[in-house]
Design an enzyme around this catalytic site. Sequence first.
Site, PDB file in Angstrom:
ATOM      1  N   HIS A 166       0.895  -1.129  -0.170  1.00  0.00           N
ATOM      2  CA  HIS A 166       0.186  -0.011  -0.032  1.00  0.00           C
ATOM      3  C   HIS A 166       1.032   1.248   0.038  1.00  0.00           C
ATOM      4  O   HIS A 166       2.145   1.225   0.841  1.00  0.00           O
ATOM      5  CB  HIS A 166      -0.775  -0.016   1.202  1.00  0.00           C
ATOM      6  CG  HIS A 166      -2.015   1.086   1.256  1.00  0.00           C
ATOM      7  ND1 HIS A 166      -2.772   0.923  -0.001  1.00  0.00           N
ATOM      8  CD2 HIS A 166      -2.283   1.863   2.000  1.00  0.00           C
ATOM      9  CE1 HIS A 166      -3.824   1.927   0.461  1.00  0.00           C
ATOM     10  NE2 HIS A 166      -3.493   2.670   1.654  1.00  0.00           N
ATOM     11  N   ARG A 220      -7.193  -1.749  -6.162  1.00  0.00           N
ATOM     12  CA  ARG A 220      -8.314  -1.690  -4.943  1.00  0.00           C
ATOM     13  C   ARG A 220      -8.851  -0.399  -5.265  1.00  0.00           C
ATOM     14  O   ARG A 220      -8.377   0.766  -4.953  1.00  0.00           O
ATOM     15  CB  ARG A 220      -7.452  -1.921  -3.813  1.00  0.00           C
ATOM     16  CG  ARG A 220      -6.619  -3.273  -3.581  1.00  0.00           C
ATOM     17  CD  ARG A 220      -6.042  -3.400  -2.204  1.00  0.00           C
ATOM     18  NE  ARG A 220      -5.216  -2.297  -1.836  1.00  0.00           N
ATOM     19  CZ  ARG A 220      -3.851  -2.308  -2.102  1.00  0.00           C
ATOM     20  NH1 ARG A 220      -3.246  -3.309  -2.721  1.00  0.00           N
ATOM     21  NH2 ARG A 220      -2.970  -1.407  -1.604  1.00  0.00           N
ATOM     22  N   MET A 313     -26.992  17.556  20.229  1.00  0.00           N
ATOM     23  CA  MET A 313     -26.733  16.277  20.047  1.00  0.00           C
ATOM     24  C   MET A 313     -27.763  15.602  18.939  1.00  0.00           C
ATOM     25  O   MET A 313     -27.272  15.007  18.028  1.00  0.00           O
ATOM     26  CB  MET A 313     -26.978  15.572  21.248  1.00  0.00           C
ATOM     27  CG  MET A 313     -26.735  13.821  21.153  1.00  0.00           C
ATOM     28  SD  MET A 313     -27.101  12.723  22.516  1.00  0.00           S
ATOM     29  CE  MET A 313     -25.695  13.437  23.835  1.00  0.00           C
TER      30      MET A 313
HETATM   31  C1  LIG Z   1      -8.580   1.706   2.042  1.00  0.00           C
HETATM   32  C2  LIG Z   1      -7.671   0.945   1.556  1.00  0.00           C
HETATM   33  C3  LIG Z   1      -7.629   1.155   0.129  1.00  0.00           C
HETATM   34  C4  LIG Z   1      -8.500   2.101  -0.700  1.00  0.00           C
HETATM   35  O1  LIG Z   1      -8.056   3.318  -0.869  1.00  0.00           O
HETATM   36  P1  LIG Z   1      -8.541   4.606  -1.739  1.00  0.00           P
HETATM   37  O2  LIG Z   1      -7.715   5.767  -1.610  1.00  0.00           O
HETATM   38  O3  LIG Z   1      -9.881   4.872  -1.051  1.00  0.00           O
HETATM   39  O4  LIG Z   1      -8.753   3.839  -2.890  1.00  0.00           O
HETATM   40  C5  LIG Z   1      -6.837   0.299  -0.732  1.00  0.00           C
HETATM   41  N1  LIG Z   1      -5.643  -0.482   0.102  1.00  0.00           N
HETATM   42  C6  LIG Z   1      -5.900  -0.618   1.204  1.00  0.00           C
HETATM   43  C7  LIG Z   1      -4.993  -1.547   1.726  1.00  0.00           C
HETATM   44  C8  LIG Z   1      -6.601   0.061   2.203  1.00  0.00           C
HETATM   45  O5  LIG Z   1      -6.565   0.055   3.422  1.00  0.00           O
END
Ligand SMILES: *Cc1c(COP(=O)(O)O)cnc(C)c1O
Length: 373
Positions: A166, A220, A313
């Site tokens: 990531h 993703r 609230m």
């Molecule tokens: C949340 C997440 C994503 C998605 O990220 P975006 O910026 O919303 O596309 C992709 N990979 C991992 C590991 C995440 O935790």
Amino acid sequence: MRNNKHFRPTKAIIDLNAIKYNVNELKKHIQPNVQIIAVVKANAYGHGDIEVAKAALEAGASMLAVATPDEALHVRKHIPTAEILVLGYSPASFADYAAEENITLTVYSPNWVEEAKKVCNKSLKLHIKVDTGMNRIGVTTVKELRSLYDAIQSAEHFILDGIFTHFATADEEDDSYFQKQVHRFEQFIKALPEKPRIVHVANTATTLVKDARLQYDAVRFGISMYGLAPSKFVKSKHPFPFKPAFSLETELVAIKQIGPGESVGYGATFTVNEPTYIGTLPIGYADGLIRKYSGQDVLIDGKRVPIVGRICMDQCMIALPTAYNIGEKVVLIGKQKNEEITIDEWATKVDTINYEVPCIITSRVPRIYYKND
Ligand SMILES: *Cc1c(COP(=O)(O)O)cnc(C)c1O
């Protein structure tokens, strides 16, 4: 059904056509044969995990990703067949449940594999997480990767199905840290004796603005599936427009005219100098309209009017130019006539990112799904 009816007029309207449109547009943009993993963690960024997941799958996503074991079980209960990947930590004790429910887990420690082996004697799919610079979860050295790989291979029931990392800065203009992460990931991949079925590194930002080669076998797709840009920089380079899926609406439930010297709300922080119409909305900080949103505009009759005084609230007050009727529709996020209040505007108001805005609209606000077909 009586218990499905919502009597309070405060509602989040989720446009599933927009979700489908965004997935379809992405599909046109990515390389052929690249799969779309629809990221529906955190209740689909507050939009509703089941409905969004179904819409994404219908539009061509081939896999779902969530953050936690509990989210995976919730999705599985409603969607019996789709592939589900847990991106974050699962305790080893979850391995057996995951195998039973055909849920794929993320793994980054050989010890975890040893523990999971003891409790799981069914086939379990695993994706290795590599930490290339987030410094969050993942193996950090090639040596660690090899011992994790060996541990998985030696476990009778475990299948190495994928590997991923990531990026920390994919949404920024400066590419240097990003390239360092790309390079490290390539070193990790080279060190693996065989390539698993799915290599995936690209979040939304990477998919939209970086080298297409980084789409590997799957991307993703998170924030832009919801019609939002990962950052201003990515927005300026978006290859195609997305449609936002989230609106927030309510109705005027009370109205009064107050005179000079009168104040509104707790602390009497907003005082008027002239006769002013004050309207009350049945939404407050327990719905996620946190007190920092005081001063934010809402739309009534296509016009912007401000939230005044402290947000309570369960309710808040707005200053109105004229006496509107009880029941008049009020849009907090979304379009009304020619005006629009975006999630980005809300994010700027409280000095955060658009991701956070729908996530913190609480479950007290029902999600109503819109789908014309
Ligand atoms: C949340 C997440 C994503 C998605 O990220 P975006 O910026 O919303 O596309 C992709 N990979 C991992 C590991 C995440 O935790």
